[in-house]
Design a protein around this motif. Structure first.
Motif, PDB file in Angstrom:
ATOM      1  N   UNK A   1       0.767  -1.167   0.082  1.00  0.00           N
ATOM      2  CA  UNK A   1       0.190   0.011  -0.079  1.00  0.00           C
ATOM      3  C   UNK A   1       0.849   1.129  -0.190  1.00  0.00           C
ATOM      4  N   UNK A   2       0.676   2.145  -0.870  1.00  0.00           N
ATOM      5  CA  UNK A   2       1.361   3.500  -0.908  1.00  0.00           C
ATOM      6  C   UNK A   2       0.835   4.175   0.237  1.00  0.00           C
ATOM      7  N   UNK A   3       2.041   5.162   0.678  1.00  0.00           N
ATOM      8  CA  UNK A   3       1.733   6.078   1.565  1.00  0.00           C
ATOM      9  C   UNK A   3       1.155   7.131   0.894  1.00  0.00           C
ATOM     10  N   UNK A   4       0.216   8.019   1.596  1.00  0.00           N
ATOM     11  CA  UNK A   4      -0.362   9.219   0.963  1.00  0.00           C
ATOM     12  C   UNK A   4       0.214  10.375   1.324  1.00  0.00           C
ATOM     13  N   UNK A   5       0.472  11.376   0.290  1.00  0.00           N
ATOM     14  CA  UNK A   5       0.982  12.677   0.572  1.00  0.00           C
ATOM     15  C   UNK A   5      -0.091  13.575   0.675  1.00  0.00           C
ATOM     16  N   UNK A   6      -0.360  14.272   1.765  1.00  0.00           N
ATOM     17  CA  UNK A   6      -1.738  14.860   1.848  1.00  0.00           C
ATOM     18  C   UNK A   6      -1.722  16.415   2.366  1.00  0.00           C
ATOM     19  N   UNK A   7      -1.995  17.191   1.934  1.00  0.00           N
ATOM     20  CA  UNK A   7      -2.505  18.479   2.370  1.00  0.00           C
ATOM     21  C   UNK A   7      -3.540  18.630   3.325  1.00  0.00           C
ATOM     22  N   UNK A   8      -3.794  20.078   3.888  1.00  0.00           N
ATOM     23  CA  UNK A   8      -4.747  20.451   4.871  1.00  0.00           C
ATOM     24  C   UNK A   8      -6.183  20.301   4.278  1.00  0.00           C
ATOM     25  N   UNK A   9      -7.234  20.428   5.120  1.00  0.00           N
ATOM     26  CA  UNK A   9      -8.610  20.761   4.696  1.00  0.00           C
ATOM     27  C   UNK A   9      -8.746  21.843   4.104  1.00  0.00           C
ATOM     28  N   UNK A  10      -9.949  22.078   3.144  1.00  0.00           N
ATOM     29  CA  UNK A  10     -10.245  22.961   2.238  1.00  0.00           C
ATOM     30  C   UNK A  10      -8.785  23.391   1.576  1.00  0.00           C
ATOM     31  N   UNK A  11      -8.365  22.583   0.584  1.00  0.00           N
ATOM     32  CA  UNK A  11      -6.975  22.619   0.034  1.00  0.00           C
ATOM     33  C   UNK A  11      -7.002  23.809  -1.033  1.00  0.00           C
ATOM     34  N   UNK A  12      -5.814  24.455  -0.712  1.00  0.00           N
ATOM     35  CA  UNK A  12      -5.598  25.477  -1.473  1.00  0.00           C
ATOM     36  C   UNK A  12      -4.440  25.125  -2.649  1.00  0.00           C
ATOM     37  N   UNK A  13      -3.843  26.061  -3.522  1.00  0.00           N
ATOM     38  CA  UNK A  13      -2.912  25.832  -4.538  1.00  0.00           C
ATOM     39  C   UNK A  13      -1.620  24.979  -3.969  1.00  0.00           C
ATOM     40  N   UNK A  20       1.610  16.904  -4.884  1.00  0.00           N
ATOM     41  CA  UNK A  20       2.041  16.509  -6.424  1.00  0.00           C
ATOM     42  C   UNK A  20       3.671  16.247  -6.121  1.00  0.00           C
ATOM     43  N   UNK A  21       4.194  17.480  -5.999  1.00  0.00           N
ATOM     44  CA  UNK A  21       5.547  17.751  -5.933  1.00  0.00           C
ATOM     45  C   UNK A  21       6.176  16.639  -5.026  1.00  0.00           C
ATOM     46  N   UNK A  22       5.623  16.505  -3.778  1.00  0.00           N
ATOM     47  CA  UNK A  22       6.520  15.901  -2.799  1.00  0.00           C
ATOM     48  C   UNK A  22       6.184  14.481  -3.095  1.00  0.00           C
ATOM     49  N   UNK A  23       5.040  14.109  -3.643  1.00  0.00           N
ATOM     50  CA  UNK A  23       5.005  12.607  -3.944  1.00  0.00           C
ATOM     51  C   UNK A  23       5.841  12.220  -5.347  1.00  0.00           C
ATOM     52  N   UNK A  24       6.105  13.327  -6.354  1.00  0.00           N
ATOM     53  CA  UNK A  24       7.126  12.999  -7.215  1.00  0.00           C
ATOM     54  C   UNK A  24       8.486  12.776  -6.809  1.00  0.00           C
ATOM     55  N   UNK A  25       8.788  13.625  -5.797  1.00  0.00           N
ATOM     56  CA  UNK A  25      10.231  13.550  -5.210  1.00  0.00           C
ATOM     57  C   UNK A  25      10.598  12.271  -4.339  1.00  0.00           C
ATOM     58  N   UNK A  26       9.522  12.179  -3.384  1.00  0.00           N
ATOM     59  CA  UNK A  26       9.588  10.792  -2.776  1.00  0.00           C
ATOM     60  C   UNK A  26       9.648   9.815  -3.348  1.00  0.00           C
ATOM     61  N   UNK A  27       8.828   9.602  -4.493  1.00  0.00           N
ATOM     62  CA  UNK A  27       8.784   8.282  -5.288  1.00  0.00           C
ATOM     63  C   UNK A  27      10.128   8.313  -6.079  1.00  0.00           C
ATOM     64  N   UNK A  28      10.810   9.474  -6.386  1.00  0.00           N
ATOM     65  CA  UNK A  28      12.334   9.053  -6.971  1.00  0.00           C
ATOM     66  C   UNK A  28      13.162   8.877  -5.997  1.00  0.00           C
ATOM     67  N   UNK A  29      12.923   9.361  -4.681  1.00  0.00           N
ATOM     68  CA  UNK A  29      13.786   8.819  -3.525  1.00  0.00           C
ATOM     69  C   UNK A  29      13.519   7.368  -3.228  1.00  0.00           C
ATOM     70  N   UNK A  30      12.749   6.785  -3.847  1.00  0.00           N
ATOM     71  CA  UNK A  30      12.477   5.204  -3.461  1.00  0.00           C
ATOM     72  C   UNK A  30      11.530   4.812  -2.657  1.00  0.00           C
ATOM     73  N   UNK A  31      10.344   5.894  -2.185  1.00  0.00           N
ATOM     74  CA  UNK A  31       9.360   5.665  -1.335  1.00  0.00           C
ATOM     75  C   UNK A  31       8.150   5.258  -1.923  1.00  0.00           C
ATOM     76  N   UNK A  32       7.183   4.390  -1.654  1.00  0.00           N
ATOM     77  CA  UNK A  32       5.985   4.118  -2.474  1.00  0.00           C
ATOM     78  C   UNK A  32       4.920   5.299  -1.997  1.00  0.00           C
ATOM     79  N   UNK A  33       4.630   6.125  -2.719  1.00  0.00           N
ATOM     80  CA  UNK A  33       3.584   7.212  -2.277  1.00  0.00           C
ATOM     81  C   UNK A  33       2.723   7.466  -3.414  1.00  0.00           C
TER      82      UNK A  33
END
Lengths: 305, 305
Positions: A1-13, A20-33
């Motif tokens: 199961x992938x970990x979730x990268x998740x922002x706050x309630x009522x998400x802003x930009x 999106x960016x952190x999930x890209x970076x973490x996956x390239x660091x070898x994490x499943x996200x």
């Protein structure tokens, strides 16, 4: 199961793009996200995603039993249901340190800068990972949004430096024109319900034991909101009625560089204590006030003590 | 007034050396800071400071009204008096995220690695600041101490990489010999009172609403402690008597790679629930257990739930 990268309630930009960016970076660091969000994108965020060919993260409202990387917040009132049984692997943020705790060591990058995406830009550099062109464009927009095109007092040299580098990576030549295009989209109120507008960028806080809601709408000209102001006031009265001590809605004019604050409170004198100005019934004009985080929340926290 | 860089109560080598290193780095980044400590150095830390010609930071036990950079902890039970009115500017740590919160944005670098000085080594690199030779030597020792010369399960590749680079910067050619020399000093019990020994590396935790103390003594051979074990047991009985539910003291044999745990508790069955071994009255041998942070605290937290 992938970990979730998740922002706050009522998400802003910032919250959505940093997932999106952190999930890209973490996956390239070898994490499943995988990136996620606690709600649908606002019109501003939709504009940014469409402009750079990105997809909105899937909406997740319960994280029970899941592994999480938090972006853009560290306080429980902004967390989804199920946090008690979630495992927090890390945090990337640019706010004050909230009441999230962990039972195992984590990776936290929290900097006093204008935008979480500024921290992420530096993390990409630190790990020697190249930022994809479309993600760089969205990150650039998130920083322009959070810093109100560099006008907010939260804006730092680090934010400006990140924007310069991200503009190059994204092939954006006129950063300010892109920012104004985005803020015009953000300013539009047609077709949105009063509830949509109040909750577009809304956060609840615990201030001296009292539940206080503070929303913010940023527009290129306050006249855009003239026809909806009464409706917005009625809406925050309803929100207050749901067990809050106070609800404040900042109507921020990014060109005039100030905010009209709509006020519903059990004790309106907190506004006077917080800003040393006397409210005119339902609202008050706060010249120079652009940042909820840096100018409004700290003043109210002191006033509520 | 300079901000203080301050580690946790009962400071260990990591806590004191990270205050010295962080103060060096922050001052070179342009902040006005001074290192401090919540207590005097242990014999191990004294050995490290003397070896590399460094001075122990001044002892500070009340931080009311002060500006602080925290190193090596983020939980209030390990903080000094006066934290309510102190302003936390930043945190460098390698533990789980504790209950410290801030009212303004901060700079936090928290990584799941074996030692705060590993994070600091990377921060020096990130900011392009050269580490002074003597500070590099002390940082190296802090990592060897926290990772028990790489034997602890908390040790990561990042710690080993940091040690390699710090050894070069400090001109240390035989890292393991330096580590053993340090652990021999750490093992010595002559001249120390039972209270000194129990509190040499001791932390209080809130576990399911109960106050639980966990100390650790690391020695190169458990036989060193044979003559003081009864005295240590009496001492932790006293510590428990001061309003704690349980006090555990880990006597860790770094060569055999395991710990004997002395037990005083209102409910000794928590030990069985935590480690699936039956204590033999006052103590239990836990093979492979070297790390309070990674192996002992999480197990007890689950058992106390």
């Amino acid at each position: 199961m992938s970990a979730l990268v998740l922002g706050h309630m009522n998400p802003d930009t910032d919250s959505i793009v940093s997932a999106i960016a952190a999930a890209d970076l973490y996956s390239k660091r070898g994490f499943s996200v995988a990136p996620a969000a606690q709600g649908e994108p606002t019109p501003e965020t939709e504009f940014v995603l469409r402009k750079f060919g990105l997809t909105a993260p899937r909406v997740v409202k319960d994280v029970a039993g899941k592994e999480l990387w938090l972006v853009d917040y560290s306080d429980l009132p902004q967390a989804p249901a199920g946090m008690d049984s979630a495992t927090i692997l890390g945090i990337v943020d640019h706010h004050k340190l909230g009441d999230v705790t962990t039972s195992t060591p984590l990776e936290a990058w929290i900097w006093p800068v204008g935008c979480t995406n500024t921290v992420l830009k530096n993390m990409y550099d630190f790990y020697g990972v190249e930022i994809p062109k479309n993600i760089a464009g969205a990150m650039l927009c998130a920083i322009l949004s959070d810093t109100v095109i560099f006008k907010s007092p939260t804006c730092t040299e680090a934010d400006k430096k990140a924007v310069d580098a991200l503009a190059k990576a994204a092939g954006v030549t006129d950063v300010k024109a892109l920012g104004m295009e985005m803020f015009k989209v953000k300013s539009a109120v047609e077709g949105a319900s009063m509830k949509d507008l109040v909750f577009r960028d809304y956060k609840d806080f615990d201030m001296g034991g009292k539940k206080v809601g503070i929303g913010q709408l940023e527009v290129v000209d306050l006249s855009i909101l003239a026809n909806v102001k009464d409706g917005l006031y009625e809406e925050i009265r309803k929100v207050k009625g749901e067990g809050r001590h106070s609800v404040f809605l900042l109507l921020t004019d990014i060109m005039k560089e100030g905010s009209e604050m709509l006020i519903v409170s059990d004790d309106p004198s907190v506004v006077e204590r917080a800003f040393a100005v006397k409210p005119d019934g339902k609202s008050v004009w706060l010249p120079g006030v652009m940042s909820r985080k840096k100018q409004v929340v700290p003043n109210f926290e002191k006033a509520f003590k």
